[in-house]
Design a protein around this motif. Structure first.
Motif, PDB file in Angstrom:
ATOM      1  N   LYS A 205       0.836  -1.208   0.000  1.00 31.59           N
ATOM      2  CA  LYS A 205       0.000   0.000   0.000  1.00 31.59           C
ATOM      3  C   LYS A 205       0.866   1.251   0.000  1.00 31.59           C
ATOM      4  O   LYS A 205       0.626   2.208  -0.772  1.00 31.59           O
ATOM      5  CB  LYS A 205      -0.903  -0.031   1.226  1.00 31.59           C
ATOM      6  N   GLU A 209       0.944   3.946  -3.064  1.00 33.17           N
ATOM      7  CA  GLU A 209       0.561   5.333  -2.796  1.00 33.17           C
ATOM      8  C   GLU A 209       1.682   6.295  -3.214  1.00 33.17           C
ATOM      9  O   GLU A 209       1.409   7.373  -3.765  1.00 33.17           O
ATOM     10  CB  GLU A 209       0.230   5.504  -1.316  1.00 33.17           C
ATOM     11  N   TYR A 212       1.603   6.445  -6.931  1.00 34.35           N
ATOM     12  CA  TYR A 212       0.473   7.247  -7.390  1.00 34.35           C
ATOM     13  C   TYR A 212       0.801   8.735  -7.301  1.00 34.35           C
ATOM     14  O   TYR A 212       0.402   9.535  -8.184  1.00 34.35           O
ATOM     15  CB  TYR A 212      -0.753   6.908  -6.569  1.00 34.35           C
ATOM     16  N   LEU A 219      -5.268   5.476  -9.842  1.00 36.38           N
ATOM     17  CA  LEU A 219      -6.157   5.495  -8.683  1.00 36.38           C
ATOM     18  C   LEU A 219      -6.776   4.115  -8.463  1.00 36.38           C
ATOM     19  O   LEU A 219      -7.030   3.703  -7.329  1.00 36.38           O
ATOM     20  CB  LEU A 219      -7.252   6.551  -8.888  1.00 36.38           C
ATOM     21  N   MET A 220      -7.022   3.394  -9.559  1.00 34.78           N
ATOM     22  CA  MET A 220      -7.566   2.036  -9.435  1.00 34.78           C
ATOM     23  C   MET A 220      -6.605   1.135  -8.653  1.00 34.78           C
ATOM     24  O   MET A 220      -7.031   0.324  -7.819  1.00 34.78           O
ATOM     25  CB  MET A 220      -7.824   1.446 -10.824  1.00 34.78           C
ATOM     26  N   VAL A 222      -4.587   2.116  -6.345  1.00 38.87           N
ATOM     27  CA  VAL A 222      -4.677   2.504  -4.937  1.00 38.87           C
ATOM     28  C   VAL A 222      -5.898   1.856  -4.281  1.00 38.87           C
ATOM     29  O   VAL A 222      -5.820   1.311  -3.172  1.00 38.87           O
ATOM     30  CB  VAL A 222      -4.725   4.041  -4.801  1.00 38.87           C
ATOM     31  N   GLU A 223      -7.027   1.916  -4.958  1.00 39.07           N
ATOM     32  CA  GLU A 223      -8.254   1.344  -4.398  1.00 39.07           C
ATOM     33  C   GLU A 223      -8.133  -0.180  -4.246  1.00 39.07           C
ATOM     34  O   GLU A 223      -8.594  -0.767  -3.265  1.00 39.07           O
ATOM     35  CB  GLU A 223      -9.450   1.694  -5.281  1.00 39.07           C
ATOM     36  N   GLN A 224      -7.494  -0.808  -5.214  1.00 36.20           N
ATOM     37  CA  GLN A 224      -7.351  -2.262  -5.144  1.00 36.20           C
ATOM     38  C   GLN A 224      -6.441  -2.686  -3.999  1.00 36.20           C
ATOM     39  O   GLN A 224      -6.714  -3.672  -3.306  1.00 36.20           O
ATOM     40  CB  GLN A 224      -6.811  -2.792  -6.475  1.00 36.20           C
ATOM     41  N   LEU A 226      -6.030  -1.080  -1.272  1.00 35.97           N
ATOM     42  CA  LEU A 226      -6.769  -0.857  -0.027  1.00 35.97           C
ATOM     43  C   LEU A 226      -7.670  -2.041   0.299  1.00 35.97           C
ATOM     44  O   LEU A 226      -7.856  -2.406   1.472  1.00 35.97           O
ATOM     45  CB  LEU A 226      -7.594   0.429  -0.131  1.00 35.97           C
ATOM     46  N   THR A 227      -8.242  -2.667  -0.731  1.00 38.50           N
ATOM     47  CA  THR A 227      -9.079  -3.855  -0.483  1.00 38.50           C
ATOM     48  C   THR A 227      -8.223  -5.017   0.032  1.00 38.50           C
ATOM     49  O   THR A 227      -8.673  -5.786   0.895  1.00 38.50           O
ATOM     50  CB  THR A 227      -9.807  -4.274  -1.768  1.00 38.50           C
TER      51      THR A 227
END
Length: 478
Positions: A205, A209, A212, A219-220, A222-224, A226-227
């Motif tokens: 992560k 980040e 990014y 951004l995708m 980053v979101e992935q 986070l999951t």
């Protein structure tokens, strides 16, 4: 000489008692199972010696497990209850056995009577006393046809049933403590894996980040990531809960707090010696199981019940008597001329009982047939449990090897995906898929190692291992 003559009827009665036993001769039913264990692809690698079933202290090799089992045998409440049930059954058997002998009691009494002068032969009010001291035998049934002996046999077999229940409780405590100890080690290893995965995802992560922020990741991505961090946290929390629950289960079985130094920090490769059975013949092996012993005891009890039901068709002879002293004056109770005796034999022959005796005999035969079916069913169930355990034992090593290869492959795939992502050749979605596969494979590897270690304990249990009760000399040494 007179005293000897007085005892002759009682001696003759006791010699006559037990002349006939109407119970059928007991024969153990043939075991309705195959003459050998299943031989197929699943069991071909399961090797069991035939050098006798080992005591639990010899079968388990890890000293921590041995100490916990010893604590459990001392503190487990279910085992304590089973032990007290055996003591109760043993006492009840002694009560039943006591009916085979006459019951003699010392009886002292006084009888006083006032006769009014109007009905007195002397025309005066008379108060009379009779003092007595006797050795009295209550009604004693001559067991000519084995009724009482068969009832006594039923009580004996019930004692054996409760003893088998104690053996089952001990077997459960011994083997489940070992299983729970292994499960605790596996839970701790799962927790360690979950914590390592969570830390790895946090590092991923942070990396994404930073990428990014400089425009090297979307951004995708980053979101992935986070999951994946959230999923790893969920897995860590679940593993933490599993460790606590495994520790609670072990504490319950041990019956006391488990010392930290006796807990496993990881899952060991093996905690048992090579398994050896009592014989290579299944029917002989299964006789070591306490549930089979209990089923056979119930069958013997039903067999004895037939003898008791048959005896109801024959006469019952009861004896009652007393020997002692009686006198109108207490001071002369044991004086010359005060000794007396009584002897009151009786016989009862059933003539009409409304069909009760016939119905009781039919019920006894039906119960005996049901007991045979239950015994055969217990044998078949035990055979199936051993066959299943042999199949697990025969395939556990191959399964573990396959899972180890799977875990190594998924780890390499994950590492490769991460490197390709860092070089820009793959998207982070590919990394995510590889990471999930790797985590699942590592979890499966821990479970496969647990199954491999636990399979030997399960096979030991289904063959009756851990059910051997301490010998009397061992109890005294304790």
């Amino acid at each position: 000489m007179r005293k000897a003559l007085c005892l002759l009827p009682l001696a003759a009665a006791m010699m006559l008692a037990g002349c006939v036993n109407l119970a059928p001769d007991y024969e153990r039913p043939e075991a309705p199972i195959a003459a050998a264990w299943p031989q197929d692809e699943a069991t071909k690698n399961a090797h069991v010696l035939a050098e006798g079933l080992a005591e639990w202290a010899d079968f388990f090799t890890d000293e921590r497990v041995k100490k916990l089992i010893a604590m459990g045998l001392e503190n487990n409440r279910d085992l304590r209850a089973a032990m007290h049930n055996v003591e109760s059954a043993r006492a009840l058997y002694r009560v039943s056995r006591g009916q085979l002998l006459p019951s003699v009691a010392a009886v002292a009494s006084e009888s006083a009577q006032r006769t009014p002068r109007r009905v007195s032969a002397s025309g005066r009010t008379v108060v009379s006393h009779v003092y007595s001291a006797n050795a009295a035998m209550a009604s004693y049934e001559l067991d000519l046809f084995g009724r009482i002996r068969n009832l006594n046999e039923q009580a004996l077999q019930q004692y054996f049933v409760t003893e088998a229940a104690q053996r089952t409780a001990q077997m459960t405590v011994v083997t489940e403590i070992a299983q729970a100890w292994l499960a605790l080690g596996a839970s701790k290893q799962q927790l360690k894996l979950a914590e390592e995965t969570y830390r790895s995802q946090l590092e991923s992560k942070n990396l994404i980040e930073r990428s990014y922020q400089v425009g090297a990741a979307s951004l995708m991505d980053v979101e992935q990531v986070l999951t994946t961090v959230a999923s790893a946290k969920v897995a860590q929390t679940g593993a933490l809960r599993a460790v606590s629950q495994s520790r609670n289960a072990l504490t319950l079985l041990v019956g006391a707090a488990v010392p930290p130094e006796l807990e496993p920090e990881t899952l060991p490769d093996g905690i048992t010696a090579r398994l050896s059975a009592a014989s290579s013949v299944p029917s002989e092996v299964l006789l070591a199981r306490p549930d089979i012993a209990a089923a056979e005891a119930r069958l013997k009890s039903a067999n004895a019940n037939i003898g008791a039901a048959r005896a109801n068709f024959f006469p019952r002879i009861a004896l009652t008597g007393s020997l002692g002293y009686s006198s109108p004056e207490f001071k002369d109770l044991f004086a010359a001329g005060t000794r007396g005796w009584s002897w009151a034999p009786s016989i009862s022959l059933p003539i009409f009982t409304g069909g009760q005796n016939v119905a009781n005999l039919e019920a006894a035969h039906a119960s005996q047939k049901a007991a045979v079916a239950n015994y055969e069913g217990a044998i078949q169930k035990a055979f199936r449990e051993v066959a299943d355990a042999l199949a697990v034992e025969g395939t556990a090593s191959d399964e573990l090897k396959a899972v180890e290869e799977l875990a190594a492959a998924t780890k390499s795939s994950y590492d490769l995906s991460m490197e390709r992502y860092k070089s820009g050749a793959d998207s982070f979605l590919d990394v995510l898929v590889s990471q999930r596969a790797d985590f699942a494979a590592q979890q499966s590897l821990i479970n496969a190692r647990l199954n491999r270690a636990a399979s030997a304990v399960t096979l030991y249990k289904v063959m009756g291992g851990g059910s051997q009760l301490p010998r009397p000399e061992e109890e005294k040494s304790k």
